[in-house]
Design a protein around this motif. Structure first.
Motif, PDB file in Angstrom:
ATOM      1  N   ALA A  80       5.720   3.476  -2.910  1.00 26.78           N
ATOM      2  CA  ALA A  80       4.286   3.728  -2.829  1.00 26.78           C
ATOM      3  C   ALA A  80       4.008   5.119  -2.253  1.00 26.78           C
ATOM      4  O   ALA A  80       3.060   5.788  -2.671  1.00 26.78           O
ATOM      5  CB  ALA A  80       3.612   2.648  -1.981  1.00 26.78           C
ATOM      6  N   PHE A  81       4.857   5.559  -1.325  1.00 26.44           N
ATOM      7  CA  PHE A  81       4.666   6.904  -0.766  1.00 26.44           C
ATOM      8  C   PHE A  81       4.749   7.981  -1.851  1.00 26.44           C
ATOM      9  O   PHE A  81       4.275   9.089  -1.678  1.00 26.44           O
ATOM     10  CB  PHE A  81       5.691   7.188   0.345  1.00 26.44           C
TER      11      PHE A  81
ATOM     12  N   TYR B 164      -1.351   6.186  -2.262  1.00 25.44           N
ATOM     13  CA  TYR B 164      -0.747   5.481  -1.132  1.00 25.44           C
ATOM     14  C   TYR B 164      -0.176   6.436  -0.081  1.00 25.44           C
ATOM     15  O   TYR B 164      -0.129   6.093   1.099  1.00 25.44           O
ATOM     16  CB  TYR B 164       0.314   4.480  -1.602  1.00 25.44           C
ATOM     17  N   ALA B 165       0.260   7.624  -0.504  1.00 29.44           N
ATOM     18  CA  ALA B 165       0.764   8.570   0.494  1.00 29.44           C
ATOM     19  C   ALA B 165      -0.344   8.799   1.533  1.00 29.44           C
ATOM     20  O   ALA B 165      -0.105   8.751   2.746  1.00 29.44           O
ATOM     21  CB  ALA B 165       1.164   9.876  -0.179  1.00 29.44           C
ATOM     22  N   ALA B 166      -1.580   8.982   1.046  1.00 28.77           N
ATOM     23  CA  ALA B 166      -2.695   9.213   1.964  1.00 28.77           C
ATOM     24  C   ALA B 166      -3.087   7.934   2.694  1.00 28.77           C
ATOM     25  O   ALA B 166      -3.254   7.915   3.918  1.00 28.77           O
ATOM     26  CB  ALA B 166      -3.891   9.761   1.175  1.00 28.77           C
ATOM     27  N   ARG B 167      -3.180   6.836   1.955  1.00 24.78           N
ATOM     28  CA  ARG B 167      -3.647   5.573   2.529  1.00 24.78           C
ATOM     29  C   ARG B 167      -2.706   5.050   3.619  1.00 24.78           C
ATOM     30  O   ARG B 167      -3.139   4.605   4.680  1.00 24.78           O
ATOM     31  CB  ARG B 167      -3.782   4.584   1.367  1.00 24.78           C
TER      32      ARG B 167
ATOM     33  N   ILE C 221       1.321   4.324   9.049  1.00 28.22           N
ATOM     34  CA  ILE C 221       2.601   3.798   8.583  1.00 28.22           C
ATOM     35  C   ILE C 221       3.509   4.969   8.208  1.00 28.22           C
ATOM     36  O   ILE C 221       3.133   5.829   7.411  1.00 28.22           O
ATOM     37  CB  ILE C 221       2.388   2.843   7.383  1.00 28.22           C
ATOM     38  N   GLY C 222       4.664   4.995   8.841  1.00 28.76           N
ATOM     39  CA  GLY C 222       5.561   6.125   8.630  1.00 28.76           C
ATOM     40  C   GLY C 222       6.520   5.889   7.478  1.00 28.76           C
ATOM     41  O   GLY C 222       6.859   6.803   6.733  1.00 28.76           O
TER      42      GLY C 222
ATOM     43  N   THR D 233       3.630   1.792 -10.947  1.00 27.17           N
ATOM     44  CA  THR D 233       2.341   1.625 -10.255  1.00 27.17           C
ATOM     45  C   THR D 233       2.468   0.572  -9.156  1.00 27.17           C
ATOM     46  O   THR D 233       2.111  -0.586  -9.356  1.00 27.17           O
ATOM     47  CB  THR D 233       1.231   1.178 -11.258  1.00 27.17           C
ATOM     48  N   PRO D 234       2.972   0.981  -7.998  1.00 22.07           N
ATOM     49  CA  PRO D 234       3.040  -0.003  -6.903  1.00 22.07           C
ATOM     50  C   PRO D 234       1.628  -0.312  -6.412  1.00 22.07           C
ATOM     51  O   PRO D 234       0.809   0.604  -6.338  1.00 22.07           O
ATOM     52  CB  PRO D 234       3.838   0.718  -5.812  1.00 22.07           C
ATOM     53  N   ILE D 235       1.351  -1.572  -6.151  1.00 19.24           N
ATOM     54  CA  ILE D 235       0.042  -1.911  -5.575  1.00 19.24           C
ATOM     55  C   ILE D 235       0.271  -2.886  -4.420  1.00 19.24           C
ATOM     56  O   ILE D 235       0.913  -3.927  -4.590  1.00 19.24           O
ATOM     57  CB  ILE D 235      -0.922  -2.525  -6.616  1.00 19.24           C
ATOM     58  N   LEU D 236      -0.227  -2.514  -3.264  1.00 14.01           N
ATOM     59  CA  LEU D 236       0.016  -3.289  -2.050  1.00 14.01           C
ATOM     60  C   LEU D 236      -1.271  -3.979  -1.605  1.00 14.01           C
ATOM     61  O   LEU D 236      -2.318  -3.354  -1.525  1.00 14.01           O
ATOM     62  CB  LEU D 236       0.506  -2.356  -0.930  1.00 14.01           C
ATOM     63  N   ARG D 237      -1.171  -5.256  -1.316  1.00 11.33           N
ATOM     64  CA  ARG D 237      -2.289  -6.049  -0.782  1.00 11.33           C
ATOM     65  C   ARG D 237      -3.559  -5.889  -1.623  1.00 11.33           C
ATOM     66  O   ARG D 237      -4.603  -5.460  -1.142  1.00 11.33           O
ATOM     67  CB  ARG D 237      -2.566  -5.697   0.679  1.00 11.33           C
TER      68      ARG D 237
END
Ligand code: AMP
Ligand code: ZN
Length: 437
Positions: free
Chosen positions: A33-34, A39-42, A48-49, A295-299
């Protein structure tokens, strides 16, 4: 009953192993996702590191939710986590105007998706000897190609019929001995209602099973289809943001849908407080796709309301079951399987100068199918007794709406002031379809 498994080891993995697999996959998903600008920004914003921040599954809760709005804002490539060269297909959510929610797939992503669908189909008792007629829309919508490749993976003969034209559907069923069909529940009822008219006897068909999904329906509707069409009906749940079909599916026990937990982490949250609810309580389903590269999508907030079963399924699968979807937490309508937000209709008609201020969206049953009527008042400069310009306006509204929502609506024009004005919050949608879930 003897239950059959496509991938027994994965489907019956002990809970501890399944959860350990989820955690390691989650860490990998965060790393991927990074790679996407969104997601890099989110994730950075949320402090979250990297993967080391995820020691237990509860750490997932540190990740902020993702919404349909986020996907639109990131259009076209803000959520892409791999170089463009690696993506080989895209799908988009049905019935969205302007900015669609688009998901990209790398080769491995498509293979994985097909394997979830194959596993789902197989869990209903189908085998390579079955003949599968896919009576659902092909194209940007995921239901067509999603089931198509999953069924091919099982080794079934696949008839890519798409929906519509019942005479042709019956012809195909007879010619090729179709044993399994996939459609929306309303289309299945529609097909059944046409049998007599088309002069088809049930005994001429080899049908034994049907997969029904893409829209909400009740247990009563399932029983009705099973009785009238004399087939076993299995509930199929999915959404384009999470690939499409193959997220959760009923097994031969036909009591709740196994959510494939090696592919997704599912949470059920209170839609108001967004707190995770104790197992068994009804709330909004939130999904994290674990292994998708492109396209990773988290939560992801699905907006779908359901709950987990707390008991283990007699089939022996360890992946938890969710209950039939009972509704949504937003105002999205699903009309013959196509998603429509009332705001999309409003956008179209309010942009037309000749249209007055008041309008009403009516959704009702027309036989087995859904029927959408858009009633609008005309502006003060339109004469209601002059039929020609009125017909032209009606036709223009119909065509513009159809182009934007992918549904052909009935359009009714009314005199200024003729539509009911509500005193409080305007009631723009009348959905009279039975809600017997
Ligand atoms: P789409 O992204 O166009 O595939 O639409 C996905 C939405 O369709 C889901 O979020 C649900 O609201 C609805 N849906 C799909 N399958 C089912 C099902 N079996 N029961 C109820 N609703 C469903
Ligand atoms: Zn089961």
């Amino acid at each position: 009953m003897t239950y059959q498994y496509w991938d027994k080891e994965t489907e019956t993995l002990p809970r501890g192993d399944l959860e350990a697999f989820q955690l390691s996959s989650l860490r990998a998903a965060v790393v991927r996702a990074f790679g996407s600008p969104f997601y890099a920004a989110r994730l950075a914003e949320a402090g979250i590191g990297g993967p080391e921040d995820f020691r237990t599954q509860a750490d997932l809760r540190r990740i902020p939710f993702t919404t349909k709005g986020d996907l639109r804002a990131a259009f076209p490539y803000g959520m892409l986590a791999v170089p463009k060269d690696e993506i080989i297909r895209l799908h988009a959510s049905s019935g969205t105007t302007g900015v669609p929610t688009t998901i990209y797939f790398a080769k491995k992503d498509l293979e994985r998706w097909s394997s979830y669908v194959a596993r789902s189909i197989y869990s209903t008792g189908c085998t390579r000897s079955d003949v599968f007629q896919n009576m659902i829309t092909y194209g940007l919508f995921t239901g067509g190609l999603g089931f198509h490749y999953g069924a091919e993976e099982v080794g079934m003969l696949v008839i890519p019929s798409g929906p519509g034209n019942t005479a042709r559907q019956f012809r195909l069923m007879k010619d090729f001995g179709t044993t399994v069909v996939h459609a929306t529940p309303s289309f299945l009822l529609h097909v059944q209602s046409k049998m007599e008219e088309e002069g088809v006897a049930r005994s001429e068909l080899a049908l034994r099973k049907a997969f029904a999904g893409a829209e909400p329906y009740s247990e009563d509707t399932r029983r009705r289809i099973e009785k009238l069409l004399a087939v076993d009906v299995y509930n199929s749940y999915g959404l384009s943001e999470m690939n499409g079909p193959g997220v959760a599916f009923e097994c031969q026990a036909k009591d709740g849908m196994h959510l494939w937990e090696d592919g997704y982490i599912a949470e059920i949250v209170d839609p108001d407080t967004l707190e995770v609810l104790p197992e068994g309580e009804t709330g909004e389903l939130v999904l994290t796709i674990l292994c998708r590269e492109a396209t990773p999508i988290l939560r992801y907030r699905t907006r779908d309301l359901t709950s987990f079963y707390t008991e283990v399924c007699p089939c022996g699968r360890t992946h938890r079951r969710i209950r039939r979807i009972t509704g949504r937490t937003d105002d999205m309508l699903i009309i013959n399987g196509v998603n429509v937000f009332p705001s999309q209709i409003e956008e179209v008609i309010m942009a037309m100068g000749e249209v007055g201020n008041n309008y009403l969206i009516v959704v009702e049953k027309d036989g087995a199918l859904d029927r959408l009527t858009v009633k609008t008042e005309v502006g003060p400069d339109i004469f209601m007794d002059d039929a020609r310009p009125l017909n032209a306006l009606r036709e223009r509204i119909r065509k513009t709406l159809q182009a934007s929502i992918s549904i052909n609506p009935h359009v009714e024009l009314h005199e200024p002031g003729a539509l009911p004005v509500s005193e409080g919050k305007a009631k723009r949608v009348v959905d009279s379809r039975p809600k017997d879930v």
